[in-house]
Every structure is written in C-alpha cells, then in structure tokens.
Write a protein that holds these residues in place. Sequence first.
Motif, PDB file in Angstrom:
ATOM      1  N   ILE A  98      79.760  30.116  18.360  1.00 38.34           N
ATOM      2  CA  ILE A  98      79.375  28.846  17.749  1.00 38.34           C
ATOM      3  C   ILE A  98      78.240  29.141  16.784  1.00 38.34           C
ATOM      4  O   ILE A  98      77.139  29.480  17.203  1.00 38.34           O
ATOM      5  CB  ILE A  98      78.960  27.805  18.802  1.00 38.34           C
ATOM      6  CG1 ILE A  98      80.155  27.451  19.685  1.00 38.34           C
ATOM      7  CG2 ILE A  98      78.407  26.548  18.119  1.00 38.34           C
ATOM      8  CD1 ILE A  98      79.843  26.482  20.798  1.00 38.34           C
ATOM      9  N   VAL A  99      78.539  29.026  15.492  1.00 38.08           N
ATOM     10  CA  VAL A  99      77.545  29.377  14.483  1.00 38.08           C
ATOM     11  C   VAL A  99      76.787  28.166  13.964  1.00 38.08           C
ATOM     12  O   VAL A  99      75.737  28.320  13.339  1.00 38.08           O
ATOM     13  CB  VAL A  99      78.169  30.179  13.320  1.00 38.08           C
ATOM     14  CG1 VAL A  99      78.682  31.529  13.825  1.00 38.08           C
ATOM     15  CG2 VAL A  99      79.292  29.416  12.651  1.00 38.08           C
ATOM     16  N   VAL A 100      77.312  26.979  14.215  1.00 39.90           N
ATOM     17  CA  VAL A 100      76.616  25.738  13.853  1.00 39.90           C
ATOM     18  C   VAL A 100      76.857  24.734  14.969  1.00 39.90           C
ATOM     19  O   VAL A 100      77.980  24.610  15.454  1.00 39.90           O
ATOM     20  CB  VAL A 100      77.137  25.139  12.519  1.00 39.90           C
ATOM     21  CG1 VAL A 100      76.536  23.761  12.265  1.00 39.90           C
ATOM     22  CG2 VAL A 100      76.874  26.065  11.353  1.00 39.90           C
ATOM     23  N   VAL A 110      80.629  21.137  15.532  1.00 37.63           N
ATOM     24  CA  VAL A 110      80.384  22.551  15.757  1.00 37.63           C
ATOM     25  C   VAL A 110      81.292  23.359  14.839  1.00 37.63           C
ATOM     26  O   VAL A 110      82.404  22.946  14.520  1.00 37.63           O
ATOM     27  CB  VAL A 110      80.605  22.989  17.232  1.00 37.63           C
ATOM     28  CG1 VAL A 110      79.622  22.318  18.168  1.00 37.63           C
ATOM     29  CG2 VAL A 110      82.027  22.751  17.673  1.00 37.63           C
ATOM     30  N   LYS A 111      80.762  24.492  14.418  1.00 39.32           N
ATOM     31  CA  LYS A 111      81.556  25.473  13.673  1.00 39.32           C
ATOM     32  C   LYS A 111      81.731  26.662  14.607  1.00 39.32           C
ATOM     33  O   LYS A 111      80.750  27.211  15.109  1.00 39.32           O
ATOM     34  CB  LYS A 111      80.833  25.907  12.398  1.00 39.32           C
ATOM     35  CG  LYS A 111      81.567  26.992  11.625  1.00 39.32           C
ATOM     36  CD  LYS A 111      80.762  27.423  10.398  1.00 39.32           C
ATOM     37  CE  LYS A 111      81.435  28.566   9.683  1.00 39.32           C
ATOM     38  NZ  LYS A 111      80.594  29.054   8.555  1.00 39.32           N
ATOM     39  N   VAL A 112      82.990  27.023  14.842  1.00 35.94           N
ATOM     40  CA  VAL A 112      83.312  28.091  15.778  1.00 35.94           C
ATOM     41  C   VAL A 112      84.053  29.203  15.043  1.00 35.94           C
ATOM     42  O   VAL A 112      85.076  28.946  14.405  1.00 35.94           O
ATOM     43  CB  VAL A 112      84.205  27.576  16.934  1.00 35.94           C
ATOM     44  CG1 VAL A 112      84.516  28.693  17.919  1.00 35.94           C
ATOM     45  CG2 VAL A 112      83.558  26.396  17.642  1.00 35.94           C
ATOM     46  N   THR A 123      88.226  30.098  11.735  1.00 34.36           N
ATOM     47  CA  THR A 123      86.970  29.373  11.653  1.00 34.36           C
ATOM     48  C   THR A 123      87.351  27.925  11.878  1.00 34.36           C
ATOM     49  O   THR A 123      88.173  27.375  11.139  1.00 34.36           O
ATOM     50  CB  THR A 123      86.282  29.543  10.288  1.00 34.36           C
ATOM     51  OG1 THR A 123      85.964  30.924  10.092  1.00 34.36           O
ATOM     52  CG2 THR A 123      85.006  28.713  10.219  1.00 34.36           C
ATOM     53  N   ASP A 124      86.787  27.332  12.925  1.00 36.75           N
ATOM     54  CA  ASP A 124      87.115  25.958  13.309  1.00 36.75           C
ATOM     55  C   ASP A 124      85.921  25.048  13.076  1.00 36.75           C
ATOM     56  O   ASP A 124      84.776  25.445  13.328  1.00 36.75           O
ATOM     57  CB  ASP A 124      87.478  25.892  14.798  1.00 36.75           C
ATOM     58  CG  ASP A 124      88.698  26.719  15.126  1.00 36.75           C
ATOM     59  OD1 ASP A 124      89.767  26.407  14.584  1.00 36.75           O
ATOM     60  OD2 ASP A 124      88.582  27.661  15.926  1.00 36.75           O
ATOM     61  N   TYR A 125      86.193  23.849  12.637  1.00 37.30           N
ATOM     62  CA  TYR A 125      85.190  22.794  12.506  1.00 37.30           C
ATOM     63  C   TYR A 125      85.650  21.676  13.439  1.00 37.30           C
ATOM     64  O   TYR A 125      86.663  21.031  13.188  1.00 37.30           O
ATOM     65  CB  TYR A 125      85.099  22.308  11.062  1.00 37.30           C
ATOM     66  CG  TYR A 125      84.668  23.411  10.123  1.00 37.30           C
ATOM     67  CD1 TYR A 125      83.326  23.648   9.882  1.00 37.30           C
ATOM     68  CD2 TYR A 125      85.605  24.230   9.503  1.00 37.30           C
ATOM     69  CE1 TYR A 125      82.917  24.678   9.033  1.00 37.30           C
ATOM     70  CE2 TYR A 125      85.214  25.255   8.659  1.00 37.30           C
ATOM     71  CZ  TYR A 125      83.868  25.470   8.426  1.00 37.30           C
ATOM     72  OH  TYR A 125      83.476  26.493   7.593  1.00 37.30           O
TER      73      TYR A 125
END
Length: 146
Positions: A98-100, A110-112, A123-125
């Motif tokens: 989780i980068v965000v 969340v950005k995964v 890259t998932d939002y």
Amino acid sequence: MKHVTIFAVFCCLTAVCARAGNDDNAAIVEVVDRAYVHGVHIDRDPDKMRSGMHESFVMFVKTDEGVNQLTRDAWIERLSAASAPPAGEARPQIKANIVVLDRSGDAAVVKVDLFRDGKQIFTDYISLYRFNDGWKLVGKIFQRHG
C-alpha cells in the motif's frame, strides 16, 4: 510457500497509526489485505471478498471500447469459474504494497502495488467507505502491468 501480503513498511504504518490512536487506518489496511489481497489473489475466497466488499462494490475495467463495470458478485463468479492450479504445483508468491492511504472522515482511498513472484502485475486504486459495521471496499480501478 509462505505468502507475504503487506510489506513491513505498512506494518510500521499500522503500528504508527495504532500508537497515534488512529484505528481507522489500521482497519483500512486490514480490510484491503483480507478482502482484496487474500480474498482475490491468494485464497480466491468468496467469503473473504464478501466480508470486506460492500454489496454495491464495482470494479471499472478499461477496454478498447470504453469502460465496463464488474460487480462484486460477478467478479466472484469469474474467480470461481477460473481453473485452480494443478495439485502439487507451487502457488505464486503474492506481495502487496500500500503506497498511498488517504482518508477524510468516512471516505478513503488506497493505492496498492501488487506483485506475483516478484513481478508487479497491478496497480490498484481502491475506494472505501466506513459503514456501521466497518470499512468496506466500494470501488476499484486498476492498471495491469506486463
């Protein structure tokens, strides 16, 4: 093979959030890990997916023709219909980072970054809302890599 789902930096994020009295961020990390990382990618477990995805969850899928919508239950059907790896075959190692994690009141995103056997595949939002029974995933867009 052991599956690592959230890198140590996010364990630290969870620990920092808990120390700061911020249980919401820890709950968001937990539900993303359980319902999405484990439910979809590691265990393919419909119960885990349902436990953390709101019944109105929708994934938006970009195509050459536009954007399609896939509901939670339709996604579960697709995963159930997909063939399981042959018995005895090593399962891929899945890692999620989780980068965000950004939250305001009852809304969060969340950005995964998701990796399979060391190679980034998505890259998932993911969007979430807090309900009376906890945080739930309500929507997702993504970028497929490689």
